[in-house]
Scaffold this motif. Sequence first.
Motif, short mmCIF file in Angstrom:
data_model
loop_
_atom_site.label_atom_id
_atom_site.label_comp_id
_atom_site.label_asym_id
_atom_site.label_seq_id
_atom_site.Cartn_x
_atom_site.Cartn_y
_atom_site.Cartn_z
N THR A 295 33.52 31.30 35.94
CA THR A 295 34.32 30.17 36.89
C THR A 295 33.40 28.77 37.41
OG1 THR A 295 36.17 31.07 37.20
CG2 THR A 295 36.84 29.24 38.12
N SER B 117 39.44 34.69 36.41
CA SER B 117 39.23 35.66 36.47
C SER B 117 38.08 35.27 35.53
CB SER B 117 39.56 36.92 35.32
OG SER B 117 40.10 36.44 34.54
N GLY B 118 37.15 36.30 35.38
CA GLY B 118 35.53 35.53 34.32
C GLY B 118 34.93 34.75 35.19
N GLN C 266 31.88 34.15 39.97
CA GLN C 266 33.62 34.84 39.79
C GLN C 266 33.96 35.05 41.12
OE1 GLN C 266 32.89 38.43 37.94
NE2 GLN C 266 31.70 37.38 36.03
N TYR C 267 35.38 34.85 40.92
CA TYR C 267 36.24 34.82 42.29
C TYR C 267 36.48 36.45 42.91
CZ TYR C 267 37.98 30.18 43.15
OH TYR C 267 37.97 28.95 43.53
N ALA D 87 38.76 38.64 43.37
CA ALA D 87 40.07 38.87 43.59
C ALA D 87 40.66 40.05 44.22
CB ALA D 87 40.68 38.73 41.83
N ASP D 88 39.83 40.65 44.58
CA ASP D 88 40.09 42.33 45.14
C ASP D 88 40.18 41.71 46.94
OD1 ASP D 88 41.03 43.13 42.80
OD2 ASP D 88 39.25 44.53 42.75
N ALA E 152 46.54 34.61 41.52
CA ALA E 152 46.05 34.45 40.80
C ALA E 152 44.73 33.80 40.47
CB ALA E 152 45.74 36.20 39.50
#
Length: 292
Positions: free
Chosen positions: A143, A140-141, A82-83, A85-86, A137
């Motif tokens: 990947t 999500s989730g 998972q990325y 992203a934050d 972005a």
Amino acid sequence: MSTRTMPAAGRWAMYVGVAILFAIACGFLSNWQFSRNAERSEQLQLVADNYDAPPVALEDLLPPDGELAPGDEWRPVRLSGQYLADDELLVRNRAHGGSAAYEVLVPFRLNDGRVLLVDRGWLPPGERQPEPDTIPAPPSGETEVVVRLRPGEPVPASGRTAETGQVPTINLGLVAEQTGPLEPGAYGLLVSEDPAPAQAPLPIDPPSDDPGPHLSYAIQWILFALMGFGFLTYVIVSERRIRREEIEEARERGEEPPAPTRTKLDPVSAHRGRKRPRDRDAADEDALLDAR
């Protein structure tokens, strides 16, 4: 003793010494350019061998907390996870699209817990501010990602910094100060994402395959060295020719030949500046007119 009054043998020895020193300098510069050409050829061969190779698992090329082997640069690897992203960052002042663009860096946590930094691509500056107008972005989730491995970049020698949320270069230590622990041996340039997002940064172009001018520069330095010896030969031959002409002219006038130390350093100027004897027929005509 000046070069104008130096004996010819000493002057020629000085010319030879200067030509040899010039040739040695040209040889060093030529060898340096040959070395740079060899390095560039190795880089191009590395890209040709690795860039489109089949992707393998990350652990096959990069052990945990290990260093990327130089021969594995540009090799594609598969990532599952998972990325984060934050923890997204921008690296500034990247040359893309003829502008000082930004590249988007996002940490990727693999299912085994390792975190690899992924460069997802680049974005142009905004219309009214330096930063991009929008940053797409990451998915999500869970990947599946394919990246090409690159070693981290050095800290800027200029000491330049960047504001919070940005870094001046892809130095993994600097990035980790804002994102948390990362694999220190390499980061990944994005190749593909599954699922693919609706919008994504622009892909980074492949490295240039231009071999550069190093080989032509190396050959030019060799030619410069040869030209130096060619000019030396021209100077010596010209001096000898001018000396013979001076002796012949002196004999025609019934004078003693001039001393050889009077030959000037520049044989071309000496040849052009010296007065030529009058034509013999013209001298006979003047004698007939005087007799009348």
